[in-house]
Design a protein around this motif. Structure first.
Motif, PDB file in Angstrom:
ATOM      1  N   PHE A 157       0.835  -1.207   0.000  1.00 37.84           N
ATOM      2  CA  PHE A 157       0.000   0.000   0.000  1.00 37.84           C
ATOM      3  C   PHE A 157       0.868   1.255   0.000  1.00 37.84           C
ATOM      4  CE2 PHE A 157      -2.144   3.366   2.405  1.00 37.84           C
ATOM      5  CZ  PHE A 157      -3.209   3.594   1.550  1.00 37.84           C
ATOM      6  N   ALA A 158       1.899   1.262   0.831  1.00 44.26           N
ATOM      7  CA  ALA A 158       2.775   2.432   0.911  1.00 44.26           C
ATOM      8  C   ALA A 158       3.541   2.628  -0.395  1.00 44.26           C
ATOM      9  CB  ALA A 158       3.742   2.282   2.081  1.00 44.26           C
ATOM     10  N   ALA A 159       3.946   1.530  -1.030  1.00 46.18           N
ATOM     11  CA  ALA A 159       4.719   1.629  -2.267  1.00 46.18           C
ATOM     12  C   ALA A 159       3.892   2.196  -3.410  1.00 46.18           C
ATOM     13  CB  ALA A 159       5.262   0.253  -2.643  1.00 46.18           C
ATOM     14  N   SER A 160       2.598   2.033  -3.353  1.00 51.34           N
ATOM     15  CA  SER A 160       1.756   2.554  -4.418  1.00 51.34           C
ATOM     16  C   SER A 160       1.604   4.079  -4.340  1.00 51.34           C
ATOM     17  CB  SER A 160       0.378   1.896  -4.381  1.00 51.34           C
ATOM     18  OG  SER A 160      -0.321   2.300  -3.230  1.00 51.34           O
ATOM     19  N   ARG A 161       2.047   4.661  -3.239  1.00 52.08           N
ATOM     20  CA  ARG A 161       1.836   6.089  -3.031  1.00 52.08           C
ATOM     21  C   ARG A 161       3.132   6.913  -3.049  1.00 52.08           C
ATOM     22  NH1 ARG A 161      -3.274   6.997  -1.233  1.00 52.08           N
ATOM     23  NH2 ARG A 161      -2.657   8.996  -0.345  1.00 52.08           N
ATOM     24  N   ILE A 162       4.243   6.354  -3.530  1.00 53.14           N
ATOM     25  CA  ILE A 162       5.514   7.078  -3.508  1.00 53.14           C
ATOM     26  C   ILE A 162       6.120   7.139  -4.908  1.00 53.14           C
ATOM     27  CG2 ILE A 162       6.050   6.593  -1.104  1.00 53.14           C
ATOM     28  CD1 ILE A 162       7.831   4.352  -2.060  1.00 53.14           C
ATOM     29  N   ASN A 163       7.162   7.945  -5.069  1.00 54.26           N
ATOM     30  CA  ASN A 163       7.766   8.119  -6.394  1.00 54.26           C
ATOM     31  C   ASN A 163       8.773   7.014  -6.713  1.00 54.26           C
ATOM     32  OD1 ASN A 163      10.312   8.778  -5.327  1.00 54.26           O
ATOM     33  ND2 ASN A 163       9.772  10.937  -5.138  1.00 54.26           N
ATOM     34  N   PRO A 164       9.176   6.898  -7.985  1.00 57.86           N
ATOM     35  CA  PRO A 164      10.038   5.784  -8.423  1.00 57.86           C
ATOM     36  C   PRO A 164      11.404   5.701  -7.734  1.00 57.86           C
ATOM     37  CG  PRO A 164       9.047   6.840 -10.313  1.00 57.86           C
ATOM     38  CD  PRO A 164       8.710   7.681  -9.123  1.00 57.86           C
ATOM     39  N   ILE A 165      12.009   6.822  -7.411  1.00 59.86           N
ATOM     40  CA  ILE A 165      13.329   6.786  -6.768  1.00 59.86           C
ATOM     41  C   ILE A 165      13.213   6.164  -5.379  1.00 59.86           C
ATOM     42  CG2 ILE A 165      15.192   8.212  -5.834  1.00 59.86           C
ATOM     43  CD1 ILE A 165      14.617  10.174  -8.148  1.00 59.86           C
ATOM     44  N   GLN A 166      12.200   6.561  -4.639  1.00 61.27           N
ATOM     45  CA  GLN A 166      11.985   5.982  -3.314  1.00 61.27           C
ATOM     46  C   GLN A 166      11.638   4.501  -3.429  1.00 61.27           C
ATOM     47  OE1 GLN A 166       8.986   8.715  -1.945  1.00 61.27           O
ATOM     48  NE2 GLN A 166      10.406   9.678  -0.520  1.00 61.27           N
ATOM     49  N   LYS A 167      10.905   4.130  -4.483  1.00 61.63           N
ATOM     50  CA  LYS A 167      10.550   2.722  -4.670  1.00 61.63           C
ATOM     51  C   LYS A 167      11.789   1.862  -4.819  1.00 61.63           C
ATOM     52  CE  LYS A 167       5.981   2.951  -6.745  1.00 61.63           C
ATOM     53  NZ  LYS A 167       5.157   2.641  -7.899  1.00 61.63           N
ATOM     54  N   ARG A 168      12.773   2.347  -5.567  1.00 58.79           N
ATOM     55  CA  ARG A 168      14.009   1.569  -5.742  1.00 58.79           C
ATOM     56  C   ARG A 168      14.720   1.359  -4.420  1.00 58.79           C
ATOM     57  NH1 ARG A 168      16.230   5.174  -9.786  1.00 58.79           N
ATOM     58  NH2 ARG A 168      14.464   5.239 -11.189  1.00 58.79           N
ATOM     59  N   LYS A 169      14.779   2.403  -3.606  1.00 61.92           N
ATOM     60  CA  LYS A 169      15.428   2.279  -2.294  1.00 61.92           C
ATOM     61  C   LYS A 169      14.683   1.280  -1.416  1.00 61.92           C
ATOM     62  CE  LYS A 169      17.335   6.954  -2.130  1.00 61.92           C
ATOM     63  NZ  LYS A 169      17.291   8.245  -1.440  1.00 61.92           N
ATOM     64  N   ILE A 170      13.369   1.355  -1.438  1.00 58.99           N
ATOM     65  CA  ILE A 170      12.566   0.448  -0.612  1.00 58.99           C
ATOM     66  C   ILE A 170      12.701  -0.982  -1.099  1.00 58.99           C
ATOM     67  CG2 ILE A 170      10.197  -0.165  -0.021  1.00 58.99           C
ATOM     68  CD1 ILE A 170       9.616   2.808   0.213  1.00 58.99           C
ATOM     69  N   LYS A 171      12.716  -1.184  -2.429  1.00 58.89           N
ATOM     70  CA  LYS A 171      12.866  -2.543  -2.961  1.00 58.89           C
ATOM     71  C   LYS A 171      14.181  -3.157  -2.511  1.00 58.89           C
ATOM     72  CE  LYS A 171      10.049  -2.241  -7.122  1.00 58.89           C
ATOM     73  NZ  LYS A 171      10.043  -2.236  -8.585  1.00 58.89           N
ATOM     74  N   ARG A 172      15.238  -2.352  -2.518  1.00 61.40           N
ATOM     75  CA  ARG A 172      16.550  -2.843  -2.103  1.00 61.40           C
ATOM     76  C   ARG A 172      16.534  -3.276  -0.640  1.00 61.40           C
ATOM     77  NH1 ARG A 172      20.007   1.671  -2.842  1.00 61.40           N
ATOM     78  NH2 ARG A 172      19.195   1.670  -4.944  1.00 61.40           N
ATOM     79  N   SER A 173      15.965  -2.438   0.212  1.00 59.91           N
ATOM     80  CA  SER A 173      15.929  -2.786   1.634  1.00 59.91           C
ATOM     81  C   SER A 173      14.918  -3.899   1.904  1.00 59.91           C
ATOM     82  CB  SER A 173      15.635  -1.560   2.487  1.00 59.91           C
ATOM     83  OG  SER A 173      14.384  -1.027   2.152  1.00 59.91           O
ATOM     84  N   ALA A 174      13.855  -3.971   1.091  1.00 62.86           N
ATOM     85  CA  ALA A 174      12.866  -5.036   1.273  1.00 62.86           C
ATOM     86  C   ALA A 174      13.465  -6.395   0.937  1.00 62.86           C
ATOM     87  CB  ALA A 174      11.645  -4.772   0.410  1.00 62.86           C
ATOM     88  N   LYS A 175      14.322  -6.448  -0.075  1.00 62.63           N
ATOM     89  CA  LYS A 175      14.981  -7.717  -0.409  1.00 62.63           C
ATOM     90  C   LYS A 175      15.803  -8.219   0.768  1.00 62.63           C
ATOM     91  CE  LYS A 175      15.382  -7.324  -5.411  1.00 62.63           C
ATOM     92  NZ  LYS A 175      16.300  -7.194  -6.545  1.00 62.63           N
ATOM     93  N   LYS A 176      16.526  -7.302   1.402  1.00 62.39           N
ATOM     94  CA  LYS A 176      17.322  -7.678   2.572  1.00 62.39           C
ATOM     95  C   LYS A 176      16.421  -8.139   3.710  1.00 62.39           C
ATOM     96  CE  LYS A 176      21.065  -4.437   1.595  1.00 62.39           C
ATOM     97  NZ  LYS A 176      21.736  -3.209   2.039  1.00 62.39           N
ATOM     98  N   ALA A 177      15.330  -7.406   3.932  1.00 65.95           N
ATOM     99  CA  ALA A 177      14.422  -7.752   5.029  1.00 65.95           C
ATOM    100  C   ALA A 177      13.757  -9.102   4.785  1.00 65.95           C
ATOM    101  CB  ALA A 177      13.362  -6.668   5.186  1.00 65.95           C
ATOM    102  N   ILE A 178      13.363  -9.367   3.545  1.00 64.01           N
ATOM    103  CA  ILE A 178      12.726 -10.650   3.215  1.00 64.01           C
ATOM    104  C   ILE A 178      13.705 -11.790   3.421  1.00 64.01           C
ATOM    105  CG2 ILE A 178      11.802 -12.022   1.307  1.00 64.01           C
ATOM    106  CD1 ILE A 178      10.430  -9.437   0.340  1.00 64.01           C
TER     107      ILE A 178
END
Length: 55
Positions: free
Chosen positions: A22-43
């Protein structure tokens, strides 16, 4: 207690993933890349932690 803890951890992780989606659908592409990177580590960390619990 151990079974309820596992169930709670699983439900909590599902809720976290849905909140992240839900949060990822509401942010810009640059922030999405940062979140994806940290989400991979968290997963990865979550999977290894769940594997330790389920052994």
């Amino acid at each position: 207690m151990n079974g309820s803890f596992r169930r709670g951890a699983f439900v909590g992780s599902l809720l976290g993933v849905s909140a992240l989606g839900f949060a990822a659908s509401r942010i810009n592409p640059i922030q999405k890349r940062k979140i994806k990177r940290s989400a991979k580590k968290a997963i990865s960390n979550m999977k290894s932690g769940m594997n330790l619990l389920w052994r």
